[in-house]
Scaffold this motif. Structure first.
Motif, PDB file in Angstrom:
ATOM      1  N   THR A   3      23.139 -88.574  62.376  1.00 17.58           N
ATOM      2  CA  THR A   3      24.115 -87.391  62.443  1.00 17.58           C
ATOM      3  C   THR A   3      25.225 -87.414  61.433  1.00 17.58           C
ATOM      4  O   THR A   3      25.409 -85.996  60.685  1.00 17.58           O
ATOM      5  CB  THR A   3      24.812 -87.163  63.844  1.00 17.58           C
ATOM      6  OG1 THR A   3      23.614 -87.171  64.632  1.00 17.58           O
ATOM      7  CG2 THR A   3      25.331 -85.777  63.717  1.00 17.58           C
ATOM      8  N   HIS A   4      25.823 -88.425  60.994  1.00 19.27           N
ATOM      9  CA  HIS A   4      26.931 -88.594  60.043  1.00 19.27           C
ATOM     10  C   HIS A   4      26.309 -88.278  58.679  1.00 19.27           C
ATOM     11  O   HIS A   4      26.702 -87.423  57.880  1.00 19.27           O
ATOM     12  CB  HIS A   4      27.729 -90.166  59.828  1.00 19.27           C
ATOM     13  CG  HIS A   4      28.595 -90.374  60.832  1.00 19.27           C
ATOM     14  ND1 HIS A   4      29.748 -89.965  60.658  1.00 19.27           N
ATOM     15  CD2 HIS A   4      28.362 -90.693  62.197  1.00 19.27           C
ATOM     16  CE1 HIS A   4      30.688 -90.336  61.769  1.00 19.27           C
ATOM     17  NE2 HIS A   4      29.979 -91.084  62.796  1.00 19.27           N
ATOM     18  N   ALA A  40      21.563 -82.043  63.405  1.00 15.61           N
ATOM     19  CA  ALA A  40      23.093 -82.003  63.852  1.00 15.61           C
ATOM     20  C   ALA A  40      23.478 -80.782  64.523  1.00 15.61           C
ATOM     21  O   ALA A  40      24.462 -80.884  65.470  1.00 15.61           O
ATOM     22  CB  ALA A  40      23.909 -82.373  62.520  1.00 15.61           C
ATOM     23  N   ASP A  43      22.904 -81.691  68.324  1.00  9.25           N
ATOM     24  CA  ASP A  43      23.552 -82.645  68.662  1.00  9.25           C
ATOM     25  C   ASP A  43      25.210 -82.263  68.774  1.00  9.25           C
ATOM     26  O   ASP A  43      26.079 -82.783  68.040  1.00  9.25           O
ATOM     27  CB  ASP A  43      23.547 -83.888  67.886  1.00  9.25           C
ATOM     28  CG  ASP A  43      23.790 -85.356  68.827  1.00  9.25           C
ATOM     29  OD1 ASP A  43      24.466 -84.901  69.860  1.00  9.25           O
ATOM     30  OD2 ASP A  43      23.890 -86.427  67.981  1.00  9.25           O
ATOM     31  N   ARG A  45      27.653 -82.518  70.704  1.00  9.65           N
ATOM     32  CA  ARG A  45      28.900 -83.401  70.994  1.00  9.65           C
ATOM     33  C   ARG A  45      29.096 -84.259  69.763  1.00  9.65           C
ATOM     34  O   ARG A  45      30.385 -84.457  69.550  1.00  9.65           O
ATOM     35  CB  ARG A  45      28.586 -84.147  72.225  1.00  9.65           C
ATOM     36  CG  ARG A  45      29.596 -84.187  73.283  1.00  9.65           C
ATOM     37  CD  ARG A  45      29.182 -84.941  74.423  1.00  9.65           C
ATOM     38  NE  ARG A  45      27.908 -85.155  74.719  1.00  9.65           N
ATOM     39  CZ  ARG A  45      27.333 -85.641  75.437  1.00  9.65           C
ATOM     40  NH1 ARG A  45      27.997 -86.234  76.440  1.00  9.65           N
ATOM     41  NH2 ARG A  45      25.929 -85.996  75.703  1.00  9.65           N
ATOM     42  N   SER A  46      28.145 -84.860  69.339  1.00  5.37           N
ATOM     43  CA  SER A  46      28.492 -85.814  68.062  1.00  5.37           C
ATOM     44  C   SER A  46      28.856 -85.244  66.787  1.00  5.37           C
ATOM     45  O   SER A  46      29.776 -85.633  66.171  1.00  5.37           O
ATOM     46  CB  SER A  46      27.083 -86.742  67.840  1.00  5.37           C
ATOM     47  OG  SER A  46      26.786 -87.415  68.851  1.00  5.37           O
ATOM     48  N   ALA A  47      28.141 -84.055  66.807  1.00  2.00           N
ATOM     49  CA  ALA A  47      28.643 -83.401  65.479  1.00  2.00           C
ATOM     50  C   ALA A  47      29.988 -82.786  65.443  1.00  2.00           C
ATOM     51  O   ALA A  47      30.756 -82.969  64.649  1.00  2.00           O
ATOM     52  CB  ALA A  47      27.769 -82.176  65.252  1.00  2.00           C
ATOM     53  N   ARG A  48      30.502 -82.355  66.737  1.00  2.00           N
ATOM     54  CA  ARG A  48      31.888 -81.933  66.870  1.00  2.00           C
ATOM     55  C   ARG A  48      33.042 -83.258  66.518  1.00  2.00           C
ATOM     56  O   ARG A  48      33.896 -83.171  65.922  1.00  2.00           O
ATOM     57  CB  ARG A  48      32.073 -81.226  68.376  1.00  2.00           C
ATOM     58  CG  ARG A  48      33.691 -80.757  68.412  1.00  2.00           C
ATOM     59  CD  ARG A  48      34.073 -80.120  67.494  1.00  2.00           C
ATOM     60  NE  ARG A  48      34.036 -78.629  67.783  1.00  2.00           N
ATOM     61  CZ  ARG A  48      34.285 -77.686  66.810  1.00  2.00           C
ATOM     62  NH1 ARG A  48      35.008 -77.862  65.778  1.00  2.00           N
ATOM     63  NH2 ARG A  48      34.116 -76.447  67.034  1.00  2.00           N
ATOM     64  N   SER A  49      32.493 -84.242  67.157  1.00  7.99           N
ATOM     65  CA  SER A  49      33.417 -85.572  67.019  1.00  7.99           C
ATOM     66  C   SER A  49      33.582 -85.721  65.437  1.00  7.99           C
ATOM     67  O   SER A  49      34.725 -86.208  65.025  1.00  7.99           O
ATOM     68  CB  SER A  49      32.787 -86.740  67.721  1.00  7.99           C
ATOM     69  OG  SER A  49      33.457 -87.644  67.478  1.00  7.99           O
ATOM     70  N   ILE A  50      32.344 -85.792  64.774  1.00  8.96           N
ATOM     71  CA  ILE A  50      32.270 -86.109  63.534  1.00  8.96           C
ATOM     72  C   ILE A  50      33.219 -85.041  62.590  1.00  8.96           C
ATOM     73  O   ILE A  50      34.039 -85.458  62.015  1.00  8.96           O
ATOM     74  CB  ILE A  50      31.161 -86.194  62.766  1.00  8.96           C
ATOM     75  CG1 ILE A  50      29.979 -87.200  63.383  1.00  8.96           C
ATOM     76  CG2 ILE A  50      30.908 -86.220  61.342  1.00  8.96           C
ATOM     77  CD1 ILE A  50      28.680 -87.418  63.450  1.00  8.96           C
TER      78      ILE A  50
END
Length: 91
Positions: A3-4, A40, A43, A45-50
């Motif tokens: 995702t990063h 992304a 996803d 939750r992961s995308a928002r965190s990044i």
């Protein structure tokens, strides 16, 4: 980790394809610039965190390495455009 990679690819594409004025105009019209995003978008939750990390501790590194044309304002605009693009792609 993937995702990063996808989000950095999206940021790199925006930096190559769109100038700051185009980003500003799209966001003022409550839109976004088109860019490849991949999974992304689904996803959240992961995308928002990044994306949040791009506003904080990761920001200096992104700018120093040339992402977002090395411009903090451009990074802010591009990040917002990515957030809007992702939210528009959700089913």
């Amino acid at each position: 980790m993937f995702t990063h990679f996808e989000l950095l690819g999206t940021l790199a594409y925006i930096g190559l394809a769109h100038d700051k004025a185009t980003l500003q105009a799209a966001l003022q019209a409550r839109q976004y610039v088109r860019a490849p995003l991949g999974r992304a978008a689904w996803d959240g939750r992961s995308a928002r965190s990044i994306l949040d990390s791009w506003k904080g501790e990761v920001q200096p590194t992104l700018l120093e390495t040339g992402f977002a044309r090395g411009d903090q304002d451009y990074l802010t605009l591009a990040t917002e455009s990515i957030v809007r693009l992702a939210s528009n792609m959700r089913w």
